[in-house]
Enzyme design. Structure first.
Site, short mmCIF file in Angstrom:
data_model
loop_
_atom_site.label_atom_id
_atom_site.label_comp_id
_atom_site.label_asym_id
_atom_site.label_seq_id
_atom_site.Cartn_x
_atom_site.Cartn_y
_atom_site.Cartn_z
N LYS A 11 0.82 -1.21 0.00
CA LYS A 11 0.00 0.00 0.00
C LYS A 11 0.86 1.27 0.00
CE LYS A 11 -3.81 -2.41 2.34
NZ LYS A 11 -4.87 -2.31 3.38
N TYR A 51 -12.27 -2.51 -3.56
CA TYR A 51 -12.78 -2.65 -2.18
C TYR A 51 -14.31 -2.60 -2.11
CZ TYR A 51 -8.18 -2.40 0.11
OH TYR A 51 -6.92 -2.67 0.57
N ASN A 114 -1.99 0.02 6.85
CA ASN A 114 -1.41 -1.21 7.36
C ASN A 114 -0.54 -1.94 6.34
OD1 ASN A 114 -3.44 -2.14 5.75
ND2 ASN A 114 -4.61 -3.15 7.37
N HIS A 117 -1.90 -5.55 1.50
CA HIS A 117 -3.17 -6.25 1.29
C HIS A 117 -2.87 -7.69 0.91
CE1 HIS A 117 -7.14 -7.36 -0.23
NE2 HIS A 117 -6.47 -7.98 -1.19
N GLU A 128 -9.44 -11.17 -7.35
CA GLU A 128 -8.54 -10.03 -7.16
C GLU A 128 -7.36 -10.08 -8.13
OE1 GLU A 128 -9.53 -9.32 -2.40
OE2 GLU A 128 -7.50 -9.86 -3.02
P1 IDP Z 1 -7.59 -7.06 5.67
O1 IDP Z 1 -6.82 -6.09 4.80
O2 IDP Z 1 -6.77 -7.53 6.84
O3 IDP Z 1 -8.20 -8.18 4.89
P2 IDP Z 1 -10.27 -5.91 5.79
O4 IDP Z 1 -11.21 -6.09 6.95
O5 IDP Z 1 -10.56 -6.65 4.54
O6 IDP Z 1 -8.79 -6.23 6.35
O7 IDP Z 1 -10.22 -4.35 5.50
C1 IDP Z 1 -9.64 -3.87 4.30
C2 IDP Z 1 -8.78 -2.69 4.64
O8 IDP Z 1 -9.61 -1.62 5.13
C3 IDP Z 1 -7.76 -2.90 5.77
O9 IDP Z 1 -6.58 -3.56 5.35
C4 IDP Z 1 -7.51 -1.49 6.23
O10 IDP Z 1 -6.63 -0.79 5.34
C5 IDP Z 1 -8.92 -0.88 6.13
N1 IDP Z 1 -9.64 -1.00 7.40
C6 IDP Z 1 -10.18 -2.13 7.93
N2 IDP Z 1 -10.78 -1.88 9.11
C7 IDP Z 1 -10.62 -0.56 9.33
C8 IDP Z 1 -11.03 0.33 10.39
O11 IDP Z 1 -11.65 -0.07 11.37
N3 IDP Z 1 -10.67 1.64 10.24
C9 IDP Z 1 -9.98 2.12 9.18
N4 IDP Z 1 -9.58 1.32 8.16
C10 IDP Z 1 -9.89 0.01 8.23
MG MG Z 2 -9.66 -8.14 3.41
#
Ligand code: IDP
Ligand code: MG
Length: 145
Positions: A11, A51, A114, A117, A128
Site C-alpha cells: 500500500k 474494495y 497497514n 493487502h 482479485e
Molecule cells: P484485511 O486487509 O486484513 O483483509 P479488511 O477487513 O478486509 O482487512 O479491510 C480492508 C482494509 O480496510 C484494511 O486492510 C484497512 O486498510 C482498512 N480497514 C479495515 N478496518 C478498518 C477500520 O476499522 N478503520 C480504518 N480502516 C480500516
Molecule cells: Mg480483506
C-alpha cells in the site's frame, strides 16, 4: 497442500516508508514467490472497485482516499498454501493486534495504513488477481523454494 496464487498489494504507506524491498524479502523468505509485479497509482474508480465489498463500511471513503494517495505495488504471489501463508506473514488487520515478526506488526502505521493487502480466500484470490493482471502477465520461473 497445494500450490496457490494470491494477490498482494504494498500500500502507499509502504512506498512512503521506503520498504518495498524489505516486504518482498519477507515474502521470498517465507516461500511466497512474486510471479507478477507492477507499480501503479490507482484511480478512485479502481480503488472503489477493488474494495467494493467494504462499500457500506464507515471507513470506506477514507480507505479509498488512502489507497489513491500514492502508488502501490501489485503482485501475484505463488507458493504452497499461498493464500493463508500470506495472511500469516502479513499479520492481523490492526497492527496493534498483529503477532510479533509480521509485516504489519513491524511496519504498519495503524488499522488503515497497514502496509499490505492480501486475498483472504481462494475465491477472492482468483477475482482479485483477475482485477489487476491478465493471465499472460503471470510469469512462473524456477526457484529453490
Ligand atoms: P484485511 O486487509 O486484513 O483483509 P479488511 O477487513 O478486509 O482487512 O479491510 C480492508 C482494509 O480496510 C484494511 O486492510 C484497512 O486498510 C482498512 N480497514 C479495515 N478496518 C478498518 C477500520 O476499522 N478503520 C480504518 N480502516 C480500516
Ligand atoms: Mg480483506
Amino acid at each position: 497442500m497445494a500450490t496457490e496464487r494470491t494477490l498482494s498489494i504494498i500500500k502507499p504507506d509502504g512506498l512512503e516508508k521506503g520498504i518495498i524491498g524489505k516486504i518482498i524479502t519477507r515474502f521470498e523468505e517465507n516461500g511466497l514467490k512474486p510471479v507478477a509485479m507492477r507499480m501503479q497509482h490507482l484511480s478512485q474508480r479502481e480503488a472503489e472497485g477493488f474494495y467494493v465489498v467494504h462499500k457500506a463500511r464507515p471507513f470506506f471513503k477514507d480507505l479509498v482516499t488512502f489507497m489513491t494517495s500514492g502508488p502501490v505495488v501489485l503482485m501475484v504471489l505463488e507458493g504452497e498454501n499461498a493464500i493463508a501463508k500470506n495472511r500469516e506473514v502479513m499479520g492481523a488487520t490492526n497492527p496493534a493486534n498483529a503477532a510479533p515478526g509480521t509485516i504489519r506488526k513491524d511496519f504498519a502505521t495503524d488499522v488503515e495504513k497497514n502496509t499490505v493487502h492480501g486475498s483472504d480466500s481462494p475465491e477472492n484470490a482468483k477475482t482479485e488477481i483477475a482485477y489487476f493482471f491478465r493471465d499472460t502477465e503471470i510469469t512462473p520461473y524456477a526457484s529453490k523454494r
